[in-house]
Structure formats: C-alpha cells, structure tokens
Design a protein around this motif. Structure first.
Motif, PDB file in Angstrom:
ATOM      1  N   LEU A  75     -47.872   7.182 -24.738  1.00  0.00           N
ATOM      2  CA  LEU A  75     -46.496   6.997 -25.203  1.00  0.00           C
ATOM      3  C   LEU A  75     -46.445   6.648 -26.690  1.00  0.00           C
ATOM      4  O   LEU A  75     -47.151   5.749 -27.141  1.00  0.00           O
ATOM      5  CB  LEU A  75     -45.830   5.875 -24.392  1.00  0.00           C
ATOM      6  N   GLY A  76     -45.635   7.388 -27.426  1.00  0.00           N
ATOM      7  CA  GLY A  76     -45.437   7.108 -28.839  1.00  0.00           C
ATOM      8  C   GLY A  76     -46.330   7.891 -29.783  1.00  0.00           C
ATOM      9  O   GLY A  76     -46.270   7.708 -31.002  1.00  0.00           O
ATOM     10  N   TRP A  77     -47.167   8.801 -29.220  1.00  0.00           N
ATOM     11  CA  TRP A  77     -48.062   9.570 -30.086  1.00  0.00           C
ATOM     12  C   TRP A  77     -47.280  10.450 -31.051  1.00  0.00           C
ATOM     13  O   TRP A  77     -46.274  11.049 -30.704  1.00  0.00           O
ATOM     14  CB  TRP A  77     -48.996  10.447 -29.271  1.00  0.00           C
ATOM     15  N   GLN A  78     -47.755  10.530 -32.291  1.00  0.00           N
ATOM     16  CA  GLN A  78     -47.274  11.493 -33.279  1.00  0.00           C
ATOM     17  C   GLN A  78     -48.432  11.853 -34.199  1.00  0.00           C
ATOM     18  O   GLN A  78     -49.354  11.056 -34.393  1.00  0.00           O
ATOM     19  CB  GLN A  78     -46.092  10.941 -34.078  1.00  0.00           C
ATOM     20  N   THR A  79     -48.391  13.061 -34.732  1.00  0.00           N
ATOM     21  CA  THR A  79     -49.546  13.557 -35.486  1.00  0.00           C
ATOM     22  C   THR A  79     -49.845  12.732 -36.723  1.00  0.00           C
ATOM     23  O   THR A  79     -50.984  12.700 -37.191  1.00  0.00           O
ATOM     24  CB  THR A  79     -49.321  15.021 -35.895  1.00  0.00           C
ATOM     25  N   ASP A 113     -58.000   1.969 -22.502  1.00  0.00           N
ATOM     26  CA  ASP A 113     -57.662   2.334 -23.872  1.00  0.00           C
ATOM     27  C   ASP A 113     -56.562   1.413 -24.364  1.00  0.00           C
ATOM     28  O   ASP A 113     -55.523   1.255 -23.702  1.00  0.00           O
ATOM     29  CB  ASP A 113     -57.185   3.785 -23.930  1.00  0.00           C
ATOM     30  N   LEU A 114     -56.780   0.829 -25.532  1.00  0.00           N
ATOM     31  CA  LEU A 114     -55.803  -0.072 -26.152  1.00  0.00           C
ATOM     32  C   LEU A 114     -55.558   0.401 -27.579  1.00  0.00           C
ATOM     33  O   LEU A 114     -56.359   1.149 -28.142  1.00  0.00           O
ATOM     34  CB  LEU A 114     -56.315  -1.509 -26.098  1.00  0.00           C
ATOM     35  N   PHE A 115     -54.467  -0.071 -28.188  1.00  0.00           N
ATOM     36  CA  PHE A 115     -53.971   0.583 -29.388  1.00  0.00           C
ATOM     37  C   PHE A 115     -53.561  -0.426 -30.460  1.00  0.00           C
ATOM     38  O   PHE A 115     -52.932  -1.452 -30.174  1.00  0.00           O
ATOM     39  CB  PHE A 115     -52.781   1.480 -29.028  1.00  0.00           C
ATOM     40  N   LEU A 116     -53.932  -0.076 -31.699  1.00  0.00           N
ATOM     41  CA  LEU A 116     -53.571  -0.859 -32.884  1.00  0.00           C
ATOM     42  C   LEU A 116     -52.839   0.061 -33.842  1.00  0.00           C
ATOM     43  O   LEU A 116     -53.336   1.135 -34.184  1.00  0.00           O
ATOM     44  CB  LEU A 116     -54.837  -1.424 -33.537  1.00  0.00           C
ATOM     45  N   ALA A 151     -50.603  -1.806 -25.418  1.00  0.00           N
ATOM     46  CA  ALA A 151     -50.611  -0.932 -24.256  1.00  0.00           C
ATOM     47  C   ALA A 151     -50.478   0.545 -24.598  1.00  0.00           C
ATOM     48  O   ALA A 151     -51.007   1.403 -23.894  1.00  0.00           O
ATOM     49  CB  ALA A 151     -49.500  -1.333 -23.288  1.00  0.00           C
ATOM     50  N   ASP A 152     -49.758   0.881 -25.654  1.00  0.00           N
ATOM     51  CA  ASP A 152     -49.561   2.276 -26.058  1.00  0.00           C
ATOM     52  C   ASP A 152     -49.172   2.271 -27.527  1.00  0.00           C
ATOM     53  O   ASP A 152     -49.141   1.221 -28.176  1.00  0.00           O
ATOM     54  CB  ASP A 152     -48.502   2.966 -25.184  1.00  0.00           C
ATOM     55  N   ALA A 163     -48.121  -0.995 -29.551  1.00  0.00           N
ATOM     56  CA  ALA A 163     -49.441  -1.334 -30.085  1.00  0.00           C
ATOM     57  C   ALA A 163     -49.427  -2.685 -30.775  1.00  0.00           C
ATOM     58  O   ALA A 163     -48.374  -3.180 -31.228  1.00  0.00           O
ATOM     59  CB  ALA A 163     -49.887  -0.254 -31.060  1.00  0.00           C
ATOM     60  N   TRP A 164     -50.625  -3.294 -30.837  1.00  0.00           N
ATOM     61  CA  TRP A 164     -50.755  -4.476 -31.683  1.00  0.00           C
ATOM     62  C   TRP A 164     -50.420  -4.077 -33.112  1.00  0.00           C
ATOM     63  O   TRP A 164     -50.877  -3.046 -33.622  1.00  0.00           O
ATOM     64  CB  TRP A 164     -52.169  -5.031 -31.607  1.00  0.00           C
TER      65      TRP A 164
END
Length: 490
Positions: free
Chosen positions: A92-96, A13-16, A27-28, A32-33
C-alpha cells in the motif's frame, strides 16, 4: 544494505519513508516510519528482527546507531526501495518515485558491528563530455569518463550508469577493481533513462574485470558496443579480460566487435570459474577467437547470442571458442545463432571437459559446429538436441558418446536435410533458409528464416529433451518440434 544481526520472530517486510504522514508503524509505504528514530528494533510483529527486511524509500535519513541493535548473530536485510521487487510494489502506498537514491550514515564501532555484512545499493553516473571533477552522484555531477570512476566508493549492489546521451557517447577502457557479493552484484550498464539511452561505445584496449559478481549489461545489444582492438595479447587473455578472482561474471546485451588484427588471443577472455554470456552479438574476432574460457572447473553458459563473420583470409585459425585448458568445466551452449563463424567450438583440452550441452542453436554456413580436435581428451558427457546445422562441414565431430536428439543437419554440398539417425527429412517448410535473420536483419524474431510454417513435417515429431523453451524463448507445446524453432501457429 545487508546487515547481519539476530533476533527471534517471524520474518516480515517493514518500511521507512522520510516524512511519511501515516500512523508511523512501519506497516506499509503510507504508514511507514517517518525517520530512523521511529524504527522499532527487536523481536515480534512490527519490529525489525532476524529474517526481516527493512525497505527504505528515497531520501536522506541521517544516522543509524548500530550499537543499539544488539550483539547477537543473524541476518536482517536493510534495502533501498526497488521497483523490481514485489515486496515493494505490492505494498500500500507504492509509487515509482520511492525507487531512488538513499543517503544514510551508519554509526557504531563495537563488538556488535564486527559481524555485520553491509551492502550498499547506490547509483552512480558516468557521462562523457560533462565538466571534469564530478563526484558521480547525479548526471550533472557525473564522472566524465570511465577512467574517472572512484572505485574506492563502489560497494556490492551498486549500479554504475553510462550515459549514451541522445546520439551516442564513447568511453575509454577501464579496470573494475570492485565487484559484488552473492545476491548483490555490481552492475555496470548503459543507462535506459530518456536523454541518456543512446549508443554507448567503449574502445577497448583492455576492459579489466577483477572482482567477483560483476555484471556488464548494455540493455540492448546494438546500443552497447565494445570495440576490441589489438593492444592486447594472449597473456592478457582478451580485450575484455576477466580475471580469475572475478567469479560469477556476466556479460549481457553487448556487441563485441573485432578487427581481425592478427596474432593469438581473444576478443573476450574469461579466467573466472563461473561466467555467463547472454544476449550478446560478436562480430569478427580481434585475434584468434571470439571467446576463451581458461578456468579449471566451474561452468560457462553462452545463451541467446549472435555470432557473425569470423572467417578471414589471414593465417590465423579463427574459432568462436577453442577450449584448451588443464581442467574440466561444464559448458552450456543454448539458444544461439552462428552465421559464417568458421569453426565454432573446437575442443582440444589436454584433460577432459565436464558436461557439455548444446541445445536449440542454429549453425549456418559455418565450418565444424562442434569438433573434438587433435589432442582432446573428450568430456564427461555431450548432449546435442534441437539444433539446426545447415551448410556446415560437420555437426558434432569426434565424440562417439554424444547423445543427439531432434537435430536437423545439412552438410555443405548436400541437397538433403537429415535427422540424427541419418534419415532424410523433407517438407520442412522453413520460412526462408536463404536469410537466417529474416528480412528485418534482427536475430531471434518471428521472421528468422528457420521458423517453421504451417504443415511442416518437423512439427510435433520430436521427443522430449528436457527443455521448456525454444531458441526464441517460445514455450514447447506438445511433442517438441525438430530443430531450434518451435512452431507457434499462424
């Protein structure tokens, strides 16, 4: 979006995330990019390749040129950040706030893009009473009625929210000419947002569901009401008319209310090969039956739903469902409550049905609960277990090969409750048999009248029947209890 591509490498899983301020390595969420130009495509760790998922946070991203991706065949998932997905929320870094609308443009018209399957997951808005001319992209720019939905914009994975306002809104019939794909359905639902979560009512001459993988979901059955009316007929299948091409249809959390307007036909008519009716409420029928399923082959599941008041003084023979089709299909009837519902299931198929399973249901003050009527050709198999048949004219009638386990039956006029073998059972200690829905009037709660109380002779006296949950979705503990309700202790 789901894009078919190909590389070799281990899935990750990768993140933008637009304007992220971390190390820009995908990475998270923190790192994220920060823009589409930073995405690393290809094989190996830290690059988006075959089997990988690129999660995109809410925002505007400009253009991705697919011609730079490559021409090989395989699958890469590009998905909007989703608060229901652990891959997003446990990172890491998730928010709604990351779970919201994504705007992105895909470029590229080469041989590389011909194998792409692109699935958009946009959110659309419909709110009766707003100014006409909206484009559906927000509540302030919402479509003013279901008739205003621009179906040309709708894609698999999209969600169409219907506003109930604060005190309720009423909408027109509509034809859903778009659907979803496997794993990415189209969902038409009542909004759960504050200020928009009031009762949604649809006055339906015909709600027409025409494409596969469509879900109609009210969120709460008493806050999503489909008033079915007499402007339809048997040829149109039903006031909710699910076409043969609308395979894998689901109706969830809705109240379907008929008016006994006479004639032949159905409140909900399903011709799609596979369908699920879940957590709904049916009150009266508009024509003959509450439900009809006319597909040859496939399956229909009816689960955790309430069926009320389908007995009327007119001449129409009213059932919950009267299968009469030229091909067999599997029928699962699980965890439902039928009260004063006339004949519930009357089977008259001119060819055999498939496998029929009747489990953890309450049939109360009905006529025949499940009857093989005139002209029927039977079924491949019938199993009936952990049901309560109370004040019914018959339980499972006319099928000698039925496998019955752990059922309890009291026929109309009888003073006794009997088990499958005909033996009388006493000291059941049901909570209140005079009130099957309990004092709160709500089905599927702990005060339902057929809950067991301490000392009941039904507790732990059944045998295994391959179910793990009862009518209330409580776990089965030890030996199953007799009937539909599993005792959970004090």
């Amino acid at each position: 979006m789901l894009i078919s591509l190909s590389w070799c490498g281990k899935a990750e899983d990768l993140f933008l995330r637009a304007n992220a301020t971390g190390t820009d390595n995908g990475a998270d969420w923190n790192n994220a990019w920060s823009s589409v130009t930073k995405i690393q495509w290809g094989s190996g760790t830290g690059k988006v390749g075959i089997g990988d998922t690129l999660w995109i946070a809410a925002g505007r991203y400009g253009q991705i040129d697919l011609t730079a991706v490559g021409t090989n065949v395989g699958q890469v998932s590009i998905r909007r950040a989703d608060g229901d997905q652990a891959a997003c929320t446990n990172t890491l870094g998730w928010q709604t706030s990351l779970d919201d609308r994504v705007l992105i443009e895909l470029l590229g018209d080469t041989l590389a893009t011909t194998s792409f399957q692109i699935q958009f997951g946009n959110t659309w808005y419909v709110s009766q009473g707003v100014a006409a001319g909206g484009n559906g992209t927000s509540w302030t720019k919402a479509w003013a009625d279901t008739t205003q939905i621009n179906w040309g914009l709708i894609q698999p994975g999209d969600v169409i929210n219907l506003s109930g306002g604060t005190s309720g809104k009423t909408y027109s019939s509509f034809a859903a000419t778009k659907g979803g794909i496997a794993g990415s359905p189209l969902t038409i639902r009542r909004s759960s947002e504050a200020g928009h979560d009031g009762v949604v009512t649809i006055n339906s001459a015909v709600i027409s569901i025409q494409r596969p993988y469509t879900i109609l979901d009210g969120g709460l059955r008493d806050k999503f009401v489909i008033n079915v009316v007499s402007a339809t007929n048997y040829a149109a299948r039903g006031s909710v008319n699910v076409h043969p091409a609308a395979d894998y249809f689901e109706l969830r959390n809705a109240s379907v209310v008929g008016d006994f307007s006479g004639g032949f036909g159905h409140s909900v008519g399903i011709a799609a090969p596979h369908a699920i009716v879940s957590r709904c409420k049916f009150v009266k029928s508009v024509f003959e039956d509450m439900l009809n399923f006319t597909s040859s082959g496939g399956s229909l599941t009816i689960e955790h739903s309430l069926f009320l008041t389908n007995i009327h003084t007119d001449e129409i023979h009213r059932d919950v469902m009267n299968p009469y089709v030229s091909g067999g299909y599997d029928l699962t009837i699980r965890g439902n409550i039928f009260v004063n519902a006339g004949d519930v299931f009357l089977i008259q198929n001119p060819t055999p049905l498939g496998n029929i399973r009747i489990a953890y249901n309450l049939f109360y003050d009905t006529a025949r609960a499940f009857a093989f009527g005139s002209g029927n050709q039977g079924a491949a198999s019938v199993t009936a277990h952990n049901n309560v048949f109370y004040n019914v004219t018959d339980s499972v009638q006319g099928y000698g090969g039925s496998i019955s386990v752990n059922n309890l039956k009291k026929l109309t006029g009888s003073a006794n409750v009997r088990q499958d073998d005909g033996s009388i059972i006493t000291n059941l200690l049901w909570l209140n048999v005079a009130n099957p829905l309990g004092v709160d009037g709500l089905p599927f709660t702990s005060d339902d009248g057929f809950n067991l109380t301490t000392g009941s002779s039904a507790i732990n006296t059944g045998v295994s029947a391959a179910e793990t949950q009862d009518i209330l979705l409580n776990p089965i503990v030890g030996n199953p209890d007799l009937g539909a309700y599993e005792f959970q202790g004090n």
